[in-house]
Enzyme design. Sequence first.
Site, PDB file in Angstrom:
ATOM      1  N   LYS A   1      -2.618  -8.401  -2.574  1.00  0.00           N
ATOM      2  CA  LYS A   1      -1.587  -7.808  -1.722  1.00  0.00           C
ATOM      3  C   LYS A   1      -1.380  -8.634  -0.460  1.00  0.00           C
ATOM      4  O   LYS A   1      -0.260  -8.810   0.007  1.00  0.00           O
ATOM      5  CB  LYS A   1      -1.935  -6.357  -1.379  1.00  0.00           C
ATOM      6  CG  LYS A   1      -2.004  -5.454  -2.600  1.00  0.00           C
ATOM      7  CD  LYS A   1      -0.731  -5.541  -3.409  1.00  0.00           C
ATOM      8  CE  LYS A   1      -0.788  -4.779  -4.695  1.00  0.00           C
ATOM      9  NZ  LYS A   1       0.390  -5.005  -5.534  1.00  0.00           N
TER      10      LYS A   1
ATOM     11  N   VAL B   1       1.985   7.100  -1.672  1.00  0.00           N
ATOM     12  CA  VAL B   1       3.093   7.999  -1.979  1.00  0.00           C
ATOM     13  C   VAL B   1       2.670   8.754  -3.238  1.00  0.00           C
ATOM     14  O   VAL B   1       2.234   8.145  -4.212  1.00  0.00           O
ATOM     15  CB  VAL B   1       4.399   7.223  -2.229  1.00  0.00           C
ATOM     16  CG1 VAL B   1       5.526   8.174  -2.597  1.00  0.00           C
ATOM     17  CG2 VAL B   1       4.772   6.396  -1.010  1.00  0.00           C
TER      18      VAL B   1
ATOM     19  N   TYR C   1      -7.936  -6.893  -5.467  1.00  0.00           N
ATOM     20  CA  TYR C   1      -6.658  -6.199  -5.325  1.00  0.00           C
ATOM     21  C   TYR C   1      -6.118  -6.391  -3.905  1.00  0.00           C
ATOM     22  O   TYR C   1      -4.944  -6.717  -3.713  1.00  0.00           O
ATOM     23  CB  TYR C   1      -6.822  -4.715  -5.635  1.00  0.00           C
ATOM     24  CG  TYR C   1      -5.546  -3.929  -5.522  1.00  0.00           C
ATOM     25  CD1 TYR C   1      -4.621  -3.922  -6.564  1.00  0.00           C
ATOM     26  CD2 TYR C   1      -5.252  -3.198  -4.381  1.00  0.00           C
ATOM     27  CE1 TYR C   1      -3.447  -3.207  -6.457  1.00  0.00           C
ATOM     28  CE2 TYR C   1      -4.076  -2.484  -4.269  1.00  0.00           C
ATOM     29  CZ  TYR C   1      -3.176  -2.485  -5.314  1.00  0.00           C
ATOM     30  OH  TYR C   1      -2.011  -1.783  -5.204  1.00  0.00           O
TER      31      TYR C   1
END
Length: 140
Positions: free
Chosen positions: A32, A61, A28
Amino acid sequence: MIPAQTGSILFTSRFASVCYGAMLPYAYAVSKHALVGLTKNLCVELGQYGIRVNCISPFGVATPLLRKGLGGIDQKTVEEFICTSANLKEAVLKANDVAEAALYLGGDDSKYVSGLNLVIDGGYSTTNVAVREQMKEYFG
């Protein structure tokens, strides 16, 4: 965009694009980081056509998706955890903050900004706090 000789491409990555060894799986984090590499490559290739290419890499978030991924915990608890992980205290990253960054990078105010990975992480990537340990402590 090439015929118009103008444009703005904006990718969204994540803080993992600059911060290794966090709580995220290796594949992952690599994916990115690849977006940041693509940003920089396209910046070089498309700049001659007046096309700007940038990336935004936010930290956590407390969106419904993140909350679901953390077992459905409430927004306040997620925000408190994120704040304890960040270097910048007394500030909470909201979706609107990321949207404002996108508006800046996509708009005319950033007409000379290209190849940037705007990391919105409260200083996390500069301190590289051990999130895995904090998760164990905070969530049990």
